[in-house]
Scaffold this motif. Structure first.
Motif, PDB file in Angstrom:
ATOM      1  N   THR A   1       0.779  -1.229  -0.089  1.00  0.00           N
ATOM      2  CA  THR A   1      -0.072   0.092   0.195  1.00  0.00           C
ATOM      3  C   THR A   1       0.706   1.296   0.166  1.00  0.00           C
ATOM      4  O   THR A   1       2.098   1.260   0.510  1.00  0.00           O
ATOM      5  N   GLU A   2       0.344   2.110  -0.565  1.00  0.00           N
ATOM      6  CA  GLU A   2       1.201   3.536  -0.443  1.00  0.00           C
ATOM      7  C   GLU A   2       0.257   4.481   0.596  1.00  0.00           C
ATOM      8  O   GLU A   2       0.613   5.626   0.448  1.00  0.00           O
ATOM      9  N   LEU A   3      -0.415   4.061   1.219  1.00  0.00           N
ATOM     10  CA  LEU A   3      -1.287   4.882   2.234  1.00  0.00           C
ATOM     11  C   LEU A   3      -0.408   5.391   3.141  1.00  0.00           C
ATOM     12  O   LEU A   3       0.382   4.568   3.729  1.00  0.00           O
ATOM     13  N   THR A   4      -0.656   6.565   3.825  1.00  0.00           N
ATOM     14  CA  THR A   4       0.162   6.776   4.876  1.00  0.00           C
ATOM     15  C   THR A   4      -0.710   7.520   6.047  1.00  0.00           C
ATOM     16  O   THR A   4      -1.613   8.485   5.652  1.00  0.00           O
ATOM     17  N   LEU A   5      -0.510   7.084   7.281  1.00  0.00           N
ATOM     18  CA  LEU A   5      -1.483   7.382   8.295  1.00  0.00           C
ATOM     19  C   LEU A   5      -1.288   8.859   8.539  1.00  0.00           C
ATOM     20  O   LEU A   5       0.002   9.203   8.779  1.00  0.00           O
ATOM     21  N   GLU A   6      -2.453   9.680   8.724  1.00  0.00           N
ATOM     22  CA  GLU A   6      -2.227  10.975   9.190  1.00  0.00           C
ATOM     23  C   GLU A   6      -1.318  11.096  10.583  1.00  0.00           C
ATOM     24  O   GLU A   6      -1.654  10.323  11.504  1.00  0.00           O
TER      25      GLU A   6
ATOM     26  N   HIS B   1       1.563   9.980  11.203  1.00  0.00           N
ATOM     27  CA  HIS B   1       2.581   8.779  11.290  1.00  0.00           C
ATOM     28  C   HIS B   1       4.175   9.346  10.801  1.00  0.00           C
ATOM     29  O   HIS B   1       4.045   9.861   9.683  1.00  0.00           O
ATOM     30  N   GLY B   2       4.897   9.273  11.624  1.00  0.00           N
ATOM     31  CA  GLY B   2       6.480   9.891  11.161  1.00  0.00           C
ATOM     32  C   GLY B   2       7.222   8.759  10.697  1.00  0.00           C
ATOM     33  O   GLY B   2       8.383   8.882  10.293  1.00  0.00           O
ATOM     34  N   GLY B   3       6.644   7.492  10.626  1.00  0.00           N
ATOM     35  CA  GLY B   3       7.519   6.538  10.124  1.00  0.00           C
ATOM     36  C   GLY B   3       7.869   6.177   8.827  1.00  0.00           C
ATOM     37  O   GLY B   3       7.184   7.054   8.111  1.00  0.00           O
ATOM     38  N   GLU B   4       8.389   5.344   8.350  1.00  0.00           N
ATOM     39  CA  GLU B   4       8.717   4.951   7.047  1.00  0.00           C
ATOM     40  C   GLU B   4       7.576   4.526   6.290  1.00  0.00           C
ATOM     41  O   GLU B   4       6.560   3.862   6.889  1.00  0.00           O
ATOM     42  N   THR B   5       7.116   4.757   5.166  1.00  0.00           N
ATOM     43  CA  THR B   5       6.200   4.116   4.162  1.00  0.00           C
ATOM     44  C   THR B   5       6.726   2.952   3.722  1.00  0.00           C
ATOM     45  O   THR B   5       8.132   2.616   3.693  1.00  0.00           O
ATOM     46  N   ARG B   6       5.948   2.032   3.178  1.00  0.00           N
ATOM     47  CA  ARG B   6       6.259   0.609   2.518  1.00  0.00           C
ATOM     48  C   ARG B   6       7.295   1.203   1.102  1.00  0.00           C
ATOM     49  O   ARG B   6       8.282   0.625   0.951  1.00  0.00           O
TER      50      ARG B   6
ATOM     51  N   VAL C   1      11.702  -6.597  -6.944  1.00  0.00           N
ATOM     52  CA  VAL C   1      10.517  -6.619  -5.795  1.00  0.00           C
ATOM     53  C   VAL C   1       9.339  -6.210  -6.464  1.00  0.00           C
ATOM     54  O   VAL C   1       9.033  -5.057  -6.945  1.00  0.00           O
ATOM     55  N   LEU C   2       8.237  -6.934  -6.440  1.00  0.00           N
ATOM     56  CA  LEU C   2       6.833  -6.638  -6.724  1.00  0.00           C
ATOM     57  C   LEU C   2       6.148  -6.231  -5.436  1.00  0.00           C
ATOM     58  O   LEU C   2       5.783  -7.198  -4.695  1.00  0.00           O
ATOM     59  N   GLY C   3       5.627  -5.212  -5.380  1.00  0.00           N
ATOM     60  CA  GLY C   3       4.494  -4.985  -4.219  1.00  0.00           C
ATOM     61  C   GLY C   3       3.214  -5.213  -5.001  1.00  0.00           C
ATOM     62  O   GLY C   3       2.785  -4.593  -5.713  1.00  0.00           O
ATOM     63  N   LEU C   4       2.456  -6.174  -4.056  1.00  0.00           N
ATOM     64  CA  LEU C   4       1.177  -6.403  -4.573  1.00  0.00           C
ATOM     65  C   LEU C   4       0.165  -6.093  -3.547  1.00  0.00           C
ATOM     66  O   LEU C   4      -0.010  -6.488  -2.469  1.00  0.00           O
ATOM     67  N   PRO C   5      -0.595  -5.064  -4.073  1.00  0.00           N
ATOM     68  CA  PRO C   5      -1.863  -4.601  -3.331  1.00  0.00           C
ATOM     69  C   PRO C   5      -2.827  -5.676  -3.142  1.00  0.00           C
ATOM     70  O   PRO C   5      -2.853  -6.759  -3.536  1.00  0.00           O
ATOM     71  N   GLU C   6      -3.799  -5.568  -2.094  1.00  0.00           N
ATOM     72  CA  GLU C   6      -4.993  -6.539  -1.725  1.00  0.00           C
ATOM     73  C   GLU C   6      -5.674  -6.746  -2.807  1.00  0.00           C
ATOM     74  O   GLU C   6      -5.809  -5.945  -3.587  1.00  0.00           O
ATOM     75  N   GLY C   7      -6.062  -8.102  -3.006  1.00  0.00           N
ATOM     76  CA  GLY C   7      -6.869  -8.244  -3.983  1.00  0.00           C
ATOM     77  C   GLY C   7      -6.239  -8.774  -5.431  1.00  0.00           C
ATOM     78  O   GLY C   7      -6.659  -8.836  -6.661  1.00  0.00           O
ATOM     79  N   THR C   8      -4.899  -8.594  -5.379  1.00  0.00           N
ATOM     80  CA  THR C   8      -3.935  -8.973  -6.398  1.00  0.00           C
ATOM     81  C   THR C   8      -2.991 -10.125  -6.395  1.00  0.00           C
ATOM     82  O   THR C   8      -2.790 -10.536  -5.243  1.00  0.00           O
ATOM     83  N   MET C   9      -2.821 -11.066  -7.528  1.00  0.00           N
ATOM     84  CA  MET C   9      -2.469 -12.219  -7.528  1.00  0.00           C
ATOM     85  C   MET C   9      -1.407 -12.297  -8.765  1.00  0.00           C
ATOM     86  O   MET C   9      -1.717 -11.701  -9.800  1.00  0.00           O
ATOM     87  N   ILE C  10      -0.445 -13.057  -8.590  1.00  0.00           N
ATOM     88  CA  ILE C  10       0.461 -13.443  -9.739  1.00  0.00           C
ATOM     89  C   ILE C  10       0.188 -14.771 -10.174  1.00  0.00           C
ATOM     90  O   ILE C  10       0.612 -15.731  -9.282  1.00  0.00           O
ATOM     91  N   ARG C  11      -0.083 -15.148 -11.272  1.00  0.00           N
ATOM     92  CA  ARG C  11       0.061 -16.749 -11.790  1.00  0.00           C
ATOM     93  C   ARG C  11       1.178 -16.872 -12.582  1.00  0.00           C
ATOM     94  O   ARG C  11       1.607 -16.061 -13.593  1.00  0.00           O
ATOM     95  N   VAL C  12       1.979 -17.755 -12.291  1.00  0.00           N
ATOM     96  CA  VAL C  12       3.355 -18.271 -12.984  1.00  0.00           C
ATOM     97  C   VAL C  12       3.180 -19.418 -13.631  1.00  0.00           C
ATOM     98  O   VAL C  12       2.456 -20.439 -12.850  1.00  0.00           O
TER      99      VAL C  12
ATOM    100  N   SER D   1      -9.189  -4.213 -11.818  1.00  0.00           N
ATOM    101  CA  SER D   1      -8.073  -3.223 -12.373  1.00  0.00           C
ATOM    102  C   SER D   1      -6.667  -3.620 -11.931  1.00  0.00           C
ATOM    103  O   SER D   1      -6.078  -2.878 -11.127  1.00  0.00           O
ATOM    104  N   PRO D   2      -6.188  -5.071 -11.974  1.00  0.00           N
ATOM    105  CA  PRO D   2      -4.951  -5.180 -11.168  1.00  0.00           C
ATOM    106  C   PRO D   2      -3.821  -4.497 -11.528  1.00  0.00           C
ATOM    107  O   PRO D   2      -3.637  -4.167 -12.639  1.00  0.00           O
ATOM    108  N   LYS D   3      -2.944  -4.237 -10.458  1.00  0.00           N
ATOM    109  CA  LYS D   3      -1.745  -3.599 -10.695  1.00  0.00           C
ATOM    110  C   LYS D   3      -0.630  -3.795  -9.724  1.00  0.00           C
ATOM    111  O   LYS D   3      -1.166  -4.044  -8.506  1.00  0.00           O
ATOM    112  N   CYS D   4       0.537  -3.676  -9.945  1.00  0.00           N
ATOM    113  CA  CYS D   4       1.511  -3.746  -8.952  1.00  0.00           C
ATOM    114  C   CYS D   4       2.588  -2.743  -8.864  1.00  0.00           C
ATOM    115  O   CYS D   4       2.627  -2.200  -9.940  1.00  0.00           O
ATOM    116  N   LYS D   5       3.547  -2.637  -8.201  1.00  0.00           N
ATOM    117  CA  LYS D   5       4.516  -1.834  -8.192  1.00  0.00           C
ATOM    118  C   LYS D   5       5.817  -2.648  -8.287  1.00  0.00           C
ATOM    119  O   LYS D   5       5.861  -3.670  -7.668  1.00  0.00           O
ATOM    120  N   LEU D   6       6.708  -2.319  -9.248  1.00  0.00           N
ATOM    121  CA  LEU D   6       8.046  -2.730  -9.694  1.00  0.00           C
ATOM    122  C   LEU D   6       8.989  -1.869  -9.046  1.00  0.00           C
ATOM    123  O   LEU D   6       9.237  -0.895  -9.286  1.00  0.00           O
TER     124      LEU D   6
END
Length: 175
Positions: free
Chosen positions: A101-106, A108-113, A129-140, A152-157
């Motif tokens: 997730t890229e959410l940041t709690l209001e 919160h002074g710590g690091e984000t993912r 590294v692949l960041g997989l949000p909730e509801g996302t999967m990889i079929r290999v 609309s599946p997406k991930c972060k590389l």
């Protein structure tokens, strides 16, 4: 659904259970603890061999997806036990950050993912590294990767020396 699932703790011989399984499913929990159990029961190699050599399916979610990676190093879990080794199943040539997730709690002074994974790739420059949000999967299947999801599946590389990329298609990726 036409399938019978039996948890491994119902077997006396865990290795034999893996050798006779039609599929291996590994769910969530604490990745550190799961990795320790896999090492304690000497299940890393039997699972890896069944999946890679015999072609049985591996289905993992949350901690189960973390242990499909080469190591447990990109888990979000608290290190509650000594895992005995950071090595995991190495079924995919990249690390997964489940529940990304890229959410940041209001307030919160710590690091984000995103910041933590940025630090990880600096310390591990040859690792994807692949960041997989909730509801996302990889079929290999072989060396083909397909991104699937509910909406609309997406991930972060993440890769050292490269800009972070938001991906909606993994078909062109090579590792």
């Amino acid at each position: 659904m036409g399938h019978r699932v039996t948890s491994i703790h119902h077997f006396e011989d865990y290795k034999k259970a893996i050798l006779e399984a039609d599929c291996v499913m590994v769910g969530g929990g604490n990745t550190w603890h799961l990795t320790r159990l896999l090492h304690q029961h000497e299940l890393i190699e039997p699972i890896r061999e069944r999946v890679q050599n015999d072609g049985i399916p591996y289905i993992g979610w949350s901690a189960g997806s973390n242990v499909a990676c080469p190591t447990l190093k990109t888990t979000n879990d608290m290190p509650i036990v000594d895992p005995l080794s950071f090595e995991t199943l190495n079924l995919v040539p990249f690390q997964i950050n489940a529940h990304y997730t890229e959410l940041t709690l209001e307030g919160h002074g710590g690091e984000t993912r995103q910041m933590r994974l940025g630090e990880f790739i600096i310390a591990n420059p040859d690792t994807y590294v692949l960041g997989l949000p909730e509801g996302t999967m990889i079929r290999v299947e072989g060396d083909k990767y397909e991104l699937l999801g509910i909406e609309s599946p997406k991930c972060k590389l993440f890769k050292f020396g490269q800009e972070e990329q938001e991906l909606t298609d993994l078909s062109g990726l090579t590792f």
